[in-house]
Structure formats: C-alpha cells, structure tokens
Design a protein around this motif. Structure first.
Motif, mmCIF file in Angstrom:
data_model
loop_
_atom_site.group_PDB
_atom_site.id
_atom_site.type_symbol
_atom_site.label_atom_id
_atom_site.label_comp_id
_atom_site.label_asym_id
_atom_site.label_seq_id
_atom_site.Cartn_x
_atom_site.Cartn_y
_atom_site.Cartn_z
ATOM 1 N N VAL A 550 0.841 -1.193 0.000
ATOM 2 C CA VAL A 550 0.000 0.000 0.000
ATOM 3 C C VAL A 550 0.877 1.243 0.000
ATOM 4 O O VAL A 550 1.943 1.260 0.627
ATOM 5 N N GLY A 551 0.420 2.285 -0.689
ATOM 6 C CA GLY A 551 1.172 3.532 -0.636
ATOM 7 C C GLY A 551 0.570 4.605 -1.529
ATOM 8 O O GLY A 551 -0.381 4.368 -2.279
ATOM 9 N N ARG A 552 1.159 5.795 -1.420
ATOM 10 C CA ARG A 552 0.730 6.915 -2.263
ATOM 11 C C ARG A 552 1.330 6.755 -3.653
ATOM 12 O O ARG A 552 2.511 6.417 -3.798
ATOM 13 N N SER A 553 0.520 7.006 -4.657
ATOM 14 C CA SER A 553 0.993 6.830 -6.028
ATOM 15 C C SER A 553 1.885 7.993 -6.448
ATOM 16 O O SER A 553 1.798 9.097 -5.906
ATOM 17 N N ALA A 554 2.741 7.712 -7.427
ATOM 18 C CA ALA A 554 3.602 8.749 -7.989
ATOM 19 C C ALA A 554 2.760 9.696 -8.845
ATOM 20 O O ALA A 554 1.657 9.368 -9.288
ATOM 21 N N ALA A 555 3.281 10.881 -9.053
ATOM 22 C CA ALA A 555 2.565 11.895 -9.836
ATOM 23 C C ALA A 555 2.201 11.346 -11.214
ATOM 24 O O ALA A 555 3.033 10.747 -11.902
ATOM 25 N N GLY A 556 0.947 11.543 -11.608
ATOM 26 C CA GLY A 556 0.488 11.122 -12.920
ATOM 27 C C GLY A 556 0.006 9.689 -12.990
ATOM 28 O O GLY A 556 -0.543 9.269 -14.012
ATOM 29 N N THR A 557 0.161 8.927 -11.911
ATOM 30 C CA THR A 557 -0.254 7.526 -11.933
ATOM 31 C C THR A 557 -1.770 7.399 -11.816
ATOM 32 O O THR A 557 -2.398 6.565 -12.476
ATOM 33 N N VAL A 558 -2.351 8.234 -10.954
ATOM 34 C CA VAL A 558 -3.802 8.212 -10.734
ATOM 35 C C VAL A 558 -4.381 9.574 -11.069
ATOM 36 O O VAL A 558 -3.861 10.606 -10.630
ATOM 37 N N GLU A 559 -5.445 9.557 -11.844
ATOM 38 C CA GLU A 559 -6.135 10.798 -12.208
ATOM 39 C C GLU A 559 -7.627 10.635 -11.955
ATOM 40 O O GLU A 559 -8.258 9.723 -12.477
ATOM 41 N N LYS A 560 -8.180 11.513 -11.112
ATOM 42 C CA LYS A 560 -9.614 11.501 -10.794
ATOM 43 C C LYS A 560 -10.074 10.136 -10.284
ATOM 44 O O LYS A 560 -11.113 9.600 -10.676
ATOM 45 N N GLY A 561 -9.277 9.542 -9.398
ATOM 46 C CA GLY A 561 -9.674 8.292 -8.761
ATOM 47 C C GLY A 561 -9.521 7.050 -9.613
ATOM 48 O O GLY A 561 -9.986 5.972 -9.241
ATOM 49 N N ALA A 562 -8.865 7.164 -10.789
ATOM 50 C CA ALA A 562 -8.649 6.012 -11.667
ATOM 51 C C ALA A 562 -7.232 6.065 -12.214
ATOM 52 O O ALA A 562 -6.607 7.124 -12.261
ATOM 53 N N LEU A 563 -6.736 4.914 -12.646
ATOM 54 C CA LEU A 563 -5.386 4.865 -13.209
ATOM 55 C C LEU A 563 -5.342 5.586 -14.548
ATOM 56 O O LEU A 563 -6.237 5.435 -15.397
ATOM 57 N N SER A 564 -4.317 6.387 -14.756
ATOM 58 C CA SER A 564 -4.073 6.992 -16.065
ATOM 59 C C SER A 564 -3.488 5.920 -16.971
ATOM 60 O O SER A 564 -3.202 4.799 -16.532
ATOM 61 N N ALA A 565 -3.297 6.236 -18.235
ATOM 62 C CA ALA A 565 -2.703 5.263 -19.164
ATOM 63 C C ALA A 565 -1.305 4.880 -18.700
ATOM 64 O O ALA A 565 -0.929 3.695 -18.696
ATOM 65 N N GLU A 566 -0.514 5.909 -18.277
ATOM 66 C CA GLU A 566 0.829 5.624 -17.769
ATOM 67 C C GLU A 566 0.750 4.836 -16.457
ATOM 68 O O GLU A 566 1.553 3.931 -16.198
ATOM 69 N N GLY A 567 -0.240 5.171 -15.658
ATOM 70 C CA GLY A 567 -0.414 4.467 -14.389
ATOM 71 C C GLY A 567 -0.755 3.007 -14.594
ATOM 72 O O GLY A 567 -0.259 2.130 -13.870
ATOM 73 N N GLN A 568 -1.602 2.736 -15.588
ATOM 74 C CA GLN A 568 -1.947 1.341 -15.880
ATOM 75 C C GLN A 568 -0.697 0.530 -16.222
ATOM 76 O O GLN A 568 -0.511 -0.587 -15.745
ATOM 77 N N GLU A 569 0.142 1.120 -17.042
ATOM 78 C CA GLU A 569 1.346 0.398 -17.466
ATOM 79 C C GLU A 569 2.294 0.170 -16.286
ATOM 80 O O GLU A 569 2.845 -0.927 -16.114
ATOM 81 N N ALA A 570 2.472 1.211 -15.475
ATOM 82 C CA ALA A 570 3.384 1.098 -14.317
ATOM 83 C C ALA A 570 2.860 0.086 -13.308
ATOM 84 O O ALA A 570 3.624 -0.753 -12.789
ATOM 85 N N VAL A 571 1.555 0.122 -13.012
ATOM 86 C CA VAL A 571 0.972 -0.810 -12.041
ATOM 87 C C VAL A 571 1.021 -2.237 -12.583
ATOM 88 O O VAL A 571 1.312 -3.187 -11.847
ATOM 89 N N ALA A 572 0.758 -2.388 -13.888
ATOM 90 C CA ALA A 572 0.793 -3.725 -14.487
ATOM 91 C C ALA A 572 2.199 -4.319 -14.420
ATOM 92 O O ALA A 572 2.381 -5.512 -14.115
ATOM 93 N N GLN A 573 3.207 -3.481 -14.694
ATOM 94 C CA GLN A 573 4.587 -3.977 -14.641
ATOM 95 C C GLN A 573 4.972 -4.385 -13.213
ATOM 96 O O GLN A 573 5.588 -5.434 -12.997
ATOM 97 N N LEU A 574 4.600 -3.547 -12.238
ATOM 98 C CA LEU A 574 4.925 -3.888 -10.847
ATOM 99 C C LEU A 574 4.182 -5.149 -10.409
ATOM 100 O O LEU A 574 4.762 -6.020 -9.743
ATOM 101 N N THR A 575 2.914 -5.277 -10.836
ATOM 102 C CA THR A 575 2.151 -6.473 -10.489
ATOM 103 C C THR A 575 2.835 -7.716 -11.033
ATOM 104 O O THR A 575 2.951 -8.738 -10.342
ATOM 105 N N GLY A 576 3.310 -7.642 -12.277
ATOM 106 C CA GLY A 576 4.003 -8.774 -12.870
ATOM 107 C C GLY A 576 5.273 -9.127 -12.128
ATOM 108 O O GLY A 576 5.578 -10.309 -11.914
ATOM 109 N N ARG A 577 6.035 -8.109 -11.714
ATOM 110 C CA ARG A 577 7.284 -8.373 -10.984
ATOM 111 C C ARG A 577 6.996 -8.954 -9.605
ATOM 112 O O ARG A 577 7.723 -9.831 -9.144
#
Length: 857
Positions: A550-577
C-alpha cells in the motif's frame, strides 16, 4: 580479632534513639538506613493501629465505586502487534485511511450449509444485507459485500442502463421497449420482468430494490448476466458448501465494534429464512478473533481466581496451621485489590488496558501479597517465641521482613516499569497491572498486617494447632531443610557444576524452538476461530492472512480516482514483478483484479466497488499478494523480504509503497520483540543490580541473583517448550521468553532477597558466613517453600484458561517460581554462597572506607 567471613559487611550502627528496647542477642534493630526508616515507620503505625485501619476503611469505601467501573475502560480488542514506525504500521495506517473497508476493522461472516445455491441461502444473504444496511445508515458500518450484493449490483448496473436507454426513446419508457430489447437479445429473457419494473421505477433506489429481489430469487449458477467467476469464487466456496459476507466498521463504531451483536443478528436470521438446523454462521477476522479471545479470557478468570484462592487458602492453612491468619491474609490482599482496581480504572481513561491487564495484576498481587504476609507473620511469630511482647514483635517483624519485602517490591516494580518502554503495543498494558498492584499490596502488608498483629496479638493465630510453636525449625520441614543445607555445604562445587550442566540442554531446546504470533493458533476454541479455519480450508491461508502493498501513487499515476494510461502500465509492470517473485502465488491489483491482466478499456470501465479495493480517491494504491507458504513460516518471511526489494525499485514509477500484512507484521513484531526483550532485560538487570548493591553492600550477590533468575527462566521455558510443542504439538507464543523473564526478574527476586538478607543479618550478629548460610536456609526455607507454592499455584492456575497464551504463561511462570523457590534457593544459592565465602560481601568502595577507619576493639 575480626572474623574473616565477616569482612566487607557494614558495621552495626548505634541503635536509633526512637528504637524499641533491644531484645535478645541477635535481634538488634536499625542495622542499616532502610531498617532505620522502617523502624520509625513501624513504630508510628503500630502506635495507632485503629487509625491506620480506619484510614484503609475510608480509602476502600472511596475506591469501591471506581473499582466496579473497571471493566468499562477495558478494550476487548487489546493492543496491536503492529510495531509503530515500521512499514507494516504505515501500511495499516494508510489502509485504514484510504481503504477502510479492507482494514483490520473488517469482519467476515461465514455461512456453512450442505448446498449454498438454493433460495433459502439467497434469502438469508439478502436479509443479512438489509440488516447490515441499517447499521450502515447509522454510521457504524463502512460497507458490506457478499455473493448477493455481487449479483445484485451487477443486475442493478444492467437495469440502470436499460432504464437510461428507455428514457431516451421517443414516448418515454414502456413495455414495448423492453419487449423489443428482449426480442433483439439485448435483454436476457430471465430479466424481462425486472427490466419492465426498472424502466417504470421512479429513482435509482427503486432500481436497486428491484435488482435485489431478482438476485435473491435467481439461480446463481446460471445467472443471465456476466459476473466474473473469479469474483463469485472469492465469496462462494468451490464445493458449494460455504459463503462469505464481509462487514467493515467505521471509526464511529468505537474501538470495540459490536461483533457480538452482529453475530446474534446473523444467527437470528437463520430462523427467519428457515435455515435453523441446516446451516451455521460464524463471525471471524482479526477483529473478531481478538474480541472472542478477550471475552473467553474474561470468562475464564472466574474459574482461575477460584482455584487460585483455594490453593492459596490450603497452603496458608498448612503454613500457619491456623484458620484466622489464612483468612486475614486473603482479606488484606482482597482489600488491596479493590484499591488497585480503582487506580486502574482512573489510569484506563488515559491508556489502553485489556482483560489481560486485570489477569496479570490479580495473580501477581495474590502471589506477592501472600509472600509478604507469610514473611511478616512468620517473623512476628519468631519474635514472640524469642520473648518480645506483641507490639515490639510486630515492630521487629516489620523492620526485618519489611526490608526484604521492600527490596522485592522494588525489583518487581522495576520489571513491570521496564515494560512501559517497549515499542510493542501489547506489553505496556500488562506492565500497568503489576506496576499499580505491587506497591498497593506492599503498602497493605506493611500497614494493615502489623496493625492487625498489634490489635489481635496471639489471637492473630487463632483456630489452629500449636500455631505459635517453632514451625521453622521443628518438624519434618525443618529436618529436611537442615539436611538440604548440610548437603549444600558438603557438595557445593558438585551442585554448582550439575546445575550449570543441566542448563545447557534446556538452553539448546529454547534456542531451537520456533515460536509464532499466529492469532489463530494461539486463540481458544471460539466461533471466530471456527470461522477462520473454515475460510482457510475453503479459500486458503492467503485469503485470510494476505500480504498487502500500500502507498501513495507517484505523480500522474492516478487521475480523478482512476489509473491513467501511464499508471496502468506502471501498475501492471509492478504487479508482474511481484507475481514473479519467488514464494508468491498470485497478486491482485487495479490492473489484475483477480490475478490476471485486464485489457486497458476493461480496467477503465471497472466497477467502482471493485476499483475501490485497489485505487482510492486520494490516489493511494493497494496490491494484495497471496504467498505460497504458511503466512507465519520462515519461507513466507523470506518471500516478503524479496517483495520489499521489488517494491523499493518501483518508487519512481509507481509511488512510495510499503509492505504490510500478517507476515510482515509478524517479522517486524518478532524483531522488535527481540530488541525489546534485551533492552528490558538489561534495564531491569541494571536497576536491580544498583538497588541491591546499595541495599546489600555487595557486588557478587546481585550478579549471582540475576544469573540464577536467568537459570530458572531457561529451565522453565525449556520445560514449557517440551510440554506444549514436543508433547502436545501446540505452537509456542513468541513473547513467552520476554514475559517470563521480565516477570521473574521481579517476582523471582523475592526468595533470594528473603534468604540473602537473613544471611546478612546473621553475619552482622556475629555468625560466620558458613554458619549464617546454613541457619538462614532453615530460618527462611519454610517461608520460601510455602511462598513458592502460593506463587506457583496462583500463577499456574492460568493453565486452566482456554487461551493457549495464558496456558503457556501459567506453565512457564509456575515452573519458574517452583524451581526458583525449591531447587535453586535451597541448593544452588546456598552452594554458591558457601563457595564464595567472604567475597559475597565484597564491595570496593566499602573496603576502601574500612581501611581508613581504625579497627574497633
């Protein structure tokens, strides 16, 4: 010529001006500063015994109303094992703030029956949802979810869409629109009736009610809408015999949410829908587990206290050989407990107290209070046998026994006081009980008991068989003690060697043992434990004890309570790792809500209720990691360490994340516990050492005293591990060593202090070190043995508890006290005293001061 065995002992000062007239040889008073203070104190209270008793009566009258309120300030939840300042603490804090419905305030209802997918069960879950909704409207519940709410919400979302489309049609909503949609396959035929009602509904709440009615009556195995099987699989057991419903409480529900009320409501609903006798429901989760454990401990207390009082009364009868002193001793302790409970009530308004605070205080006060009373009363009897009149005998007893009692109480207070410095939250509440109870029971023993002795005189020993005879030296016990002392004199080297040799295998057993903080393994057989085991059996350990990131997201990862396009990619990569980390079974996240990657458009259109599990409105992110191994196993701990490295490497792309959850809490708790253990041991050891050096004017005696406490602790923990782990196959609670050591550093001091102060007084009176040691063993042996039986019996009654934690505490403490009061104090301590001889009393500064003084006589 100076006796060499007395070298290093302080010379007796001149008697105090206010001292009671001297008695027989060897009975001089005022030998040291502490005894001189006690002499003045004892003289003052025994001169006004009725006034002292009246003051106590008034104090008890004032305290009683507060004592009755004590339970109102206790928490059923106790103290968390989350260590402040750690990553697990930060993760828990952020979860409670950003994902409150997934915090530790979430409880799980487990419904068990032969077949879940039938109308009665659907109705049950619907009625349960309605009942919980009432609590939600009252502000006590954050949210709830179940298979019913899953199917209802899916239906409501579909019907809302139908209603919206119908309202856009020319002429408004109508039956014809629904019929056309059904004919064209856009509305399943099974939902036609519900759709007609929905398009005519006045508001969204009405649509939700229509959806609920449909979901409750539908066949979930052939549901007309697409509900992810992974989602329903987390709420309905694969074998079709169990269903889950979660309820998360808000802060408004208080520190002790009404778990029992929820359980009662859930059981009443079984009868309402006709499932009585066909289904069973449990309320579980960490909140419920702790609640039930504390409730069980409270109900066990009555039995434990009754048995403890019975054991104490029997031992007191055997010790005094009279009824009145046994009754008066328990009365004095009971009155002291009344005052202590009132003090705890006032303290409980400022700090966290639990039922275990009361348990520890009760049994420590019983054990220590009886120790003090027996020591004081037996000393009074010896003074009466030596010819002192009652008041003088009471004063002398208070002076000589009082010093030992005072030193012992200070040692206990130091031990319990050290617990307040622990960073582990559950330890200080235990410390408060001893820290308050011991001074009050000491005050009662030093004031009430001497006053009763003065007022009653020899009638204090009424209703007995020759209670004023020399019980310490005559009879079978006296003969046994003389033989033990003589054996210690003849075989002192062998005894020391054997004791140290026996300690080695026990130390290896302790070092080899594996302990745990698993709340399920350590909890009693309760409804919540049954539910916990059911969930673990059907859905796996990871479902009830997950690891979370759990933690605070980096700038641009979440926009208006949902993942941004960049956020989706970053979260997906971390989930895979995270998922690829050794020891990890699966990972859920905003891009992998059920462990598998969702397409970007599906993630963007994710149901809000599901998204709230992984992305908070404040931008926080949550990942749920299922480990392959038992959450409390070494393999799980190693996997979490690897996860920490993966998380740290994603700081720039995903955000500042912390690893929390059961395994991480256990790791960090264990680390803090070990650090806290050694800190407390060192702190208490230093405190006790300094106190005894000042009081006994010796370097060696305090060192040996602390060492013998450690020796008895190693034996006791080793035996406890053998009994519970190797014999019974039970888990060993990880805080047993710290609990045992800290308490024994205080309670175990009593017996050595009783013995050593008697040796010192006898040496001061003119006996050689050897003579004083042999005589002191006999003089104090009966008191020490009886006090040990009382302490071991009262603390040992905790084995009657249904809580494994208290069972192990009771076994460890009972064995430690029993070993300490018998084998160690009657053989090992005399052997070491005889072995070291005059060096027992060696003190460098004192030796220098003695050299500067001319020899007397």
């Amino acid at each position: 010529m100076t006796n060499p065995t007395k070298e290093g002992l302080p010379a007796p000062p001149a008697p105090d001006a206010g001292a009671v007239a001297a008695g027989p040889p060897g009975h001089d008073l005022g030998q040291g500063a502490v005894q001189r203070v006690l002499l003045r104190f004892a003289g003052a209270i025994t001169s006004r015994p009725k006034t002292v008793i009246l003051v106590w009566a008034v104090l008890i009258a004032l305290c009683t109303p507060f004592a009755f309120k004590l339970t109102s300030v206790l928490t059923d939840q106790g103290a968390s094992k989350v260590v402040p300042g750690t990553s697990s603490a930060r993760a828990e804090e952020l979860t409670a703030q950003s994902f409150p419905h997934r915090s530790q305030r979430e409880v799980i209802l487990v419904l068990e029956t032969e077949q879940i997918d039938r109308p009665e069960v659907h109705r049950y879950l619907a009625e349960l949802d309605t009942a919980i909704a009432d609590r939600q409207r009252a502000g006590e519940v954050e949210r709830s979810s179940s298979a019913f709410t899953l199917y209802r919400d899916a239906t409501a979302q579909f019907l809302t869409g139908v209603r919206a489309r119908a309202n856009t049609q020319e002429g408004g909503a109508g039956r014809g629109f629904v019929d056309r949609e059904v004919a064209q396959g856009r509305i399943p035929a099974a939902l036609a009736g519900a759709a007609r009602e929905a398009v005519a509904a006045q508001d969204a709440a009405a649509v939700s009610r229509i959806a609920g009615t449909f979901a409750a009556g539908a066949d979930w195995r052939r549901f007309p809408l697409d509900v992810p099987k992974e989602a329903s699989g987390r709420l309905l057991a694969e074998d079709g015999t169990a269903a889950l419903a979660s309820v998360s409480y808000t802060a408004k529900a208080g520190s002790d949410p009404d778990v029992e009320g929820l359980r009662d409501s859930a059981r009443e609903l079984l009868d309402k829908v006709g499932l009585t006798g066909e289904a069973d429901v449990h309320v579980t989760g960490e909140l419920a587990l702790i609640h039930d454990t504390y409730e069980k401990a409270e109900s066990d207390n009555a039995l434990m206290e009754s048995v403890a009082y019975l054991i104490i009364f029997v031992v007191l009868l055997l010790f005094f050989r009279a009824v009145v002193p046994a009754v008066l001793t328990l009365l004095v302790i009971g009155l002291a407990m009344n005052v202590s409970q009132a003090a705890l009530y006032l303290l409980g308004k400022q700090v966290t107290l639990t039922q275990f605070t009361i348990t520890i205080m009760t049994f420590v006060m019983l054990g220590a209070g009886v120790d003090y009373s027996m020591l004081l009363s037996s000393r009074y009897r010896q003074e009466r046998l030596a010819g002192s009149p009652p008041r003088e005998a009471a004063v002398r007893a208070t002076v000589h026994a009082g010093e030992s009692m005072l030193l012992a109480a200070i040692a206990v207070a130091l031990a319990f006081g050290a617990t307040l410095l622990s960073p582990v939250d559950w330890i200080p509440p235990l410390g408060y009980g001893g820290l308050i109870g011991i001074p009050i029971v000491l005050a009662a023993a030093l004031t009430l008991t001497p006053c009763l002795l003065v007022l009653l005189g020899d009638r204090f020993f009424a209703l007995g068989r020759a209670p004023l005879s020399d019980l310490e030296h005559n009879g079978a016990v006296g003969r046994h003690l003389r033989r033990s002392a003589e054996f210690a004199r003849r075989r002192k080297v062998a005894i020391v060697f054997v004791f140290l040799a026996v300690t080695v295998p026990f130390a290896l057993i302790v070092a080899d043992s594996r302990s745990t903080a698993d709340p399920v393994a350590l909890s009693p057989a309760t409804d919540s434990r049954k539910g916990f085991e059911t969930v673990a059996e059907r859905w796996g350990d990871a479902s009830v004890l997950p690891t979370v990131v759990v933690g605070r997201s980096a700038a641009g990862t979440v926009e208006k309570g949902a993942l941004s396009a960049e956020g989706q990619e970053a979260v997906a990569q971390l989930t895979g790792r995270l998922a690829a980390t050794e020891g990890v079974a699966s990972v859920d996240s905003a891009t992998h809500p059920f462990g598998t990657r969702w397409p970007a458009e599906q993630v963007a259109g994710m149901d809000q209720g599901l998204r709230d599990d992984y992305v908070a409105s404040d931008g926080s992110l949550r990942f749920v990691v299922a480990l392959k191994d038992d959450p409390y196993s070494p393999q799980a701990a190693e996997a979490v360490q690897r996860l920490e490295k993966v998380v740290a490497s994603a700081r720039a792309t995903v955000g500042e994340l912390d690893v929390g959850g059961a395994t991480q809490v256990d790791r960090q708790y264990g680390s803090a516990l070990r650090t806290s253990f050694w800190q407390m041991v060192v702190l208490v050891s230093i405190g006790v050492f300094v106190m005894l050096v000042i009081a006994l004017r010796s370097l060696l005696v305090p060192i040996r005293l602390i060492a013998t406490i450690m020796l008895s602790n190693v034996w006791a923990v080793g035996l406890t591990v053998l009994i519970f782990h190797h014999w019974r196959g039970e888990a060993i609670i990880d805080d047993l060593p710290i609990f045992l050591t800290v308490l024994m550093m205080g309670l175990g001091m009593d017996y050595e202090i009783f013995l050593v102060t008697r040796v010192r007084d006898l040496v001061r009176s003119g006996l050689s070190q050897e003579e004083a040691t042999l005589k002191a063993v006999v003089d104090t042996g009966r008191v020490i043995n009886a006090a040990g039986l009382v302490m071991a019996g009262s603390l040992g009654t905790m084995v009657l508890s249904s809580t494994l934690m208290l069972q192990e505490y009771g076994t460890g403490l009972g064995l430690a006290v029993l070993l300490d009061a018998t084998l160690i104090r009657m053989l090992f301590v005399p052997a070491t005293l005889l072995l070291f001889g005059k060096y027992n009393w060696w003190l460098p500064s004192f030796r220098r001061s003695r050299k500067q003084q001319p020899a007397s006589g």
